[in-house]
Write a protein that holds these residues in place. Structure first.
Motif, PDB file in Angstrom:
ATOM      1  N   SER A  80       0.764  -0.950  -0.186  1.00 16.26           N
ATOM      2  CA  SER A  80      -0.328  -0.535   0.142  1.00 16.26           C
ATOM      3  C   SER A  80       1.140   1.179   0.019  1.00 16.26           C
ATOM      4  O   SER A  80       0.790   2.019  -0.698  1.00 16.26           O
ATOM      5  N   ILE A  81       2.362   1.036   0.935  1.00 16.41           N
ATOM      6  CA  ILE A  81       3.482   2.648   0.550  1.00 16.41           C
ATOM      7  C   ILE A  81       3.706   2.797  -0.700  1.00 16.41           C
ATOM      8  O   ILE A  81       3.505   3.508  -1.325  1.00 16.41           O
ATOM      9  N   LEU A  82       3.731   0.992  -1.277  1.00 21.58           N
ATOM     10  CA  LEU A  82       4.636   1.857  -2.411  1.00 21.58           C
ATOM     11  C   LEU A  82       3.421   2.181  -3.688  1.00 21.58           C
ATOM     12  O   LEU A  82       4.102   2.285  -4.746  1.00 21.58           O
ATOM     13  N   ALA A  83       2.410   1.767  -3.523  1.00 21.60           N
ATOM     14  CA  ALA A  83       1.544   2.165  -4.574  1.00 21.60           C
ATOM     15  C   ALA A  83       1.279   3.595  -4.185  1.00 21.60           C
ATOM     16  O   ALA A  83       0.517   4.237  -5.505  1.00 21.60           O
ATOM     17  N   ARG A  84       1.344   4.689  -3.212  1.00 19.78           N
ATOM     18  CA  ARG A  84       1.308   5.633  -3.128  1.00 19.78           C
ATOM     19  C   ARG A  84       2.284   6.410  -3.885  1.00 19.78           C
ATOM     20  O   ARG A  84       2.087   6.792  -4.090  1.00 19.78           O
ATOM     21  N   VAL A  85       3.201   5.760  -3.286  1.00 23.28           N
ATOM     22  CA  VAL A  85       5.038   6.667  -3.569  1.00 23.28           C
ATOM     23  C   VAL A  85       5.432   6.451  -5.204  1.00 23.28           C
ATOM     24  O   VAL A  85       5.892   7.337  -5.673  1.00 23.28           O
ATOM     25  N   GLY A  86       4.583   5.202  -5.716  1.00 22.98           N
ATOM     26  CA  GLY A  86       5.118   4.387  -7.080  1.00 22.98           C
ATOM     27  C   GLY A  86       3.962   4.720  -7.781  1.00 22.98           C
ATOM     28  O   GLY A  86       3.979   4.799  -9.295  1.00 22.98           O
ATOM     29  N   ASP A  87       2.996   5.620  -7.478  1.00 15.19           N
ATOM     30  CA  ASP A  87       1.985   6.403  -8.404  1.00 15.19           C
ATOM     31  C   ASP A  87       2.747   7.674  -8.807  1.00 15.19           C
ATOM     32  O   ASP A  87       3.383   8.166  -8.274  1.00 15.19           O
ATOM     33  N   LYS A  88       2.233   7.334 -10.994  1.00  8.93           N
ATOM     34  CA  LYS A  88       2.616   8.692 -11.604  1.00  8.93           C
ATOM     35  C   LYS A  88       2.306   9.367 -11.183  1.00  8.93           C
ATOM     36  O   LYS A  88       3.570  10.715 -10.903  1.00  8.93           O
ATOM     37  N   TRP A  89       1.335  10.662 -10.145  1.00 12.67           N
ATOM     38  CA  TRP A  89       1.630  11.583 -10.138  1.00 12.67           C
ATOM     39  C   TRP A  89       2.005  11.892  -8.881  1.00 12.67           C
ATOM     40  O   TRP A  89       2.377  13.120  -8.938  1.00 12.67           O
ATOM     41  N   SER A  90       2.068  10.808  -7.925  1.00 10.29           N
ATOM     42  CA  SER A  90       3.080  10.979  -6.375  1.00 10.29           C
ATOM     43  C   SER A  90       4.490  11.510  -6.811  1.00 10.29           C
ATOM     44  O   SER A  90       4.939  11.949  -6.930  1.00 10.29           O
ATOM     45  N   VAL A  91       4.697  10.853  -7.847  1.00  9.30           N
ATOM     46  CA  VAL A  91       6.333  11.286  -8.384  1.00  9.30           C
ATOM     47  C   VAL A  91       6.408  12.632  -8.855  1.00  9.30           C
ATOM     48  O   VAL A  91       7.340  12.585  -8.423  1.00  9.30           O
ATOM     49  N   PHE A  92       5.545  12.408  -9.722  1.00  4.35           N
ATOM     50  CA  PHE A  92       5.270  13.836 -10.398  1.00  4.35           C
ATOM     51  C   PHE A  92       5.515  14.841  -8.981  1.00  4.35           C
ATOM     52  O   PHE A  92       6.583  15.826  -9.043  1.00  4.35           O
ATOM     53  N   VAL A  93       4.283  15.079  -8.122  1.00  2.68           N
ATOM     54  CA  VAL A  93       4.440  15.971  -7.295  1.00  2.68           C
ATOM     55  C   VAL A  93       5.653  15.975  -5.825  1.00  2.68           C
ATOM     56  O   VAL A  93       6.293  17.283  -5.998  1.00  2.68           O
ATOM     57  N   ILE A  94       6.216  14.375  -5.455  1.00  2.00           N
ATOM     58  CA  ILE A  94       7.285  14.595  -4.887  1.00  2.00           C
ATOM     59  C   ILE A  94       8.414  15.379  -5.313  1.00  2.00           C
ATOM     60  O   ILE A  94       9.031  16.164  -5.107  1.00  2.00           O
ATOM     61  N   MET A  95       8.320  14.750  -6.602  1.00  2.25           N
ATOM     62  CA  MET A  95       9.812  15.658  -7.263  1.00  2.25           C
ATOM     63  C   MET A  95      10.303  17.425  -7.556  1.00  2.25           C
ATOM     64  O   MET A  95      10.371  18.043  -7.138  1.00  2.25           O
ATOM     65  N   MET A  96       8.284  18.207  -7.608  1.00  2.00           N
ATOM     66  CA  MET A  96       8.582  19.469  -7.348  1.00  2.00           C
ATOM     67  C   MET A  96       8.322  20.390  -6.251  1.00  2.00           C
ATOM     68  O   MET A  96       8.326  21.001  -6.391  1.00  2.00           O
ATOM     69  N   LEU A  97       7.912  18.603  -5.300  1.00  2.00           N
ATOM     70  CA  LEU A  97       8.104  19.494  -3.918  1.00  2.00           C
ATOM     71  C   LEU A  97       9.790  19.668  -3.278  1.00  2.00           C
ATOM     72  O   LEU A  97       9.949  20.027  -2.101  1.00  2.00           O
ATOM     73  N   GLY A  98       9.858  18.467  -4.099  1.00  2.00           N
ATOM     74  CA  GLY A  98      11.415  18.680  -3.541  1.00  2.00           C
ATOM     75  C   GLY A  98      12.588  19.885  -3.603  1.00  2.00           C
ATOM     76  O   GLY A  98      13.196  20.012  -2.938  1.00  2.00           O
ATOM     77  N   GLY A  99      11.967  20.893  -4.385  1.00  2.00           N
ATOM     78  CA  GLY A  99      12.286  22.279  -4.135  1.00  2.00           C
ATOM     79  C   GLY A  99      12.458  23.336  -3.138  1.00  2.00           C
ATOM     80  O   GLY A  99      12.767  24.326  -3.051  1.00  2.00           O
ATOM     81  N   GLY A 100      11.291  22.867  -2.694  1.00  2.27           N
ATOM     82  CA  GLY A 100      10.598  23.825  -1.419  1.00  2.27           C
ATOM     83  C   GLY A 100       8.731  23.617  -1.801  1.00  2.27           C
ATOM     84  O   GLY A 100       8.687  23.548  -3.003  1.00  2.27           O
ATOM     85  N   PRO A 101       8.230  24.818  -0.592  1.00  2.00           N
ATOM     86  CA  PRO A 101       6.625  24.677  -0.646  1.00  2.00           C
ATOM     87  C   PRO A 101       6.482  25.321  -2.313  1.00  2.00           C
ATOM     88  O   PRO A 101       6.644  26.200  -2.539  1.00  2.00           O
ATOM     89  N   LYS A 102       5.697  25.125  -2.421  1.00  5.50           N
ATOM     90  CA  LYS A 102       4.459  25.126  -3.277  1.00  5.50           C
ATOM     91  C   LYS A 102       3.162  25.783  -3.664  1.00  5.50           C
ATOM     92  O   LYS A 102       2.339  24.670  -2.362  1.00  5.50           O
ATOM     93  N   ARG A 103       2.685  26.599  -3.891  1.00  4.02           N
ATOM     94  CA  ARG A 103       1.434  26.356  -4.032  1.00  4.02           C
ATOM     95  C   ARG A 103       0.290  25.564  -5.497  1.00  4.02           C
ATOM     96  O   ARG A 103       1.038  25.336  -5.887  1.00  4.02           O
TER      97      ARG A 103
END
Length: 120
Positions: free
Chosen positions: A13-36
């Motif tokens: 269930s954890i891998l389903a969350r963090v491996g989801d394509k949208w989650s990957v993109f969102v986590i990558m984008m938030l890696g640079g700091g907070p976003k609106r």
């Protein structure tokens, strides 16, 4: 040592969350700091408003993202990785970068497989 099937379900269930394509993109984008929200929507091309909302809620539920509402008019909402999310940021970024770097090779392999026509 035999695997505990309950552990396997929990990890799945954890891998389903963090491996989801949208989650990957969102986590990558938030890696640079907070976003609106709208900034994330622009950065994550092709994601609908509803899917971004669902993805952010899921990441927040799992403790990977925080949502901060600022009492301004109109209200300002920022999303940011938690410590747990920042720990996940490097492996997710590496996975995303690997996928981008190898997408042509994967597409070629898929076409070759599909042309074989020997699927069982």
């Amino acid at each position: 040592m035999q695997p505990d099937h309950n552990d396997c379900r929990g990890v799945a269930s954890i891998l389903a969350r963090v491996g989801d394509k949208w989650s990957v993109f969102v986590i990558m984008m938030l890696g640079g700091g907070p976003k609106r929200f709208n900034e994330l929507k622009r950065l994550v091309g092709g994601i609908s408003q509803r899917m971004l909302t669902l993805t952010l809620r899921g990441l927040e539920r799992d403790g990977l993202v925080t949502r901060t509402v600022f009492p301004t008019i109109p209200p300002r909402v920022d999303y940011e990785l938690t410590d747990l999310g920042r720990g996940l940021s490097s492996p997710v970024k590496a996975l995303g970068e690997w996928a981008m770097a190898h997408q042509d090779q994967i597409e070629d392999a898929r076409m070759r497989f599909d042309l074989r026509g020997d699927r069982q």
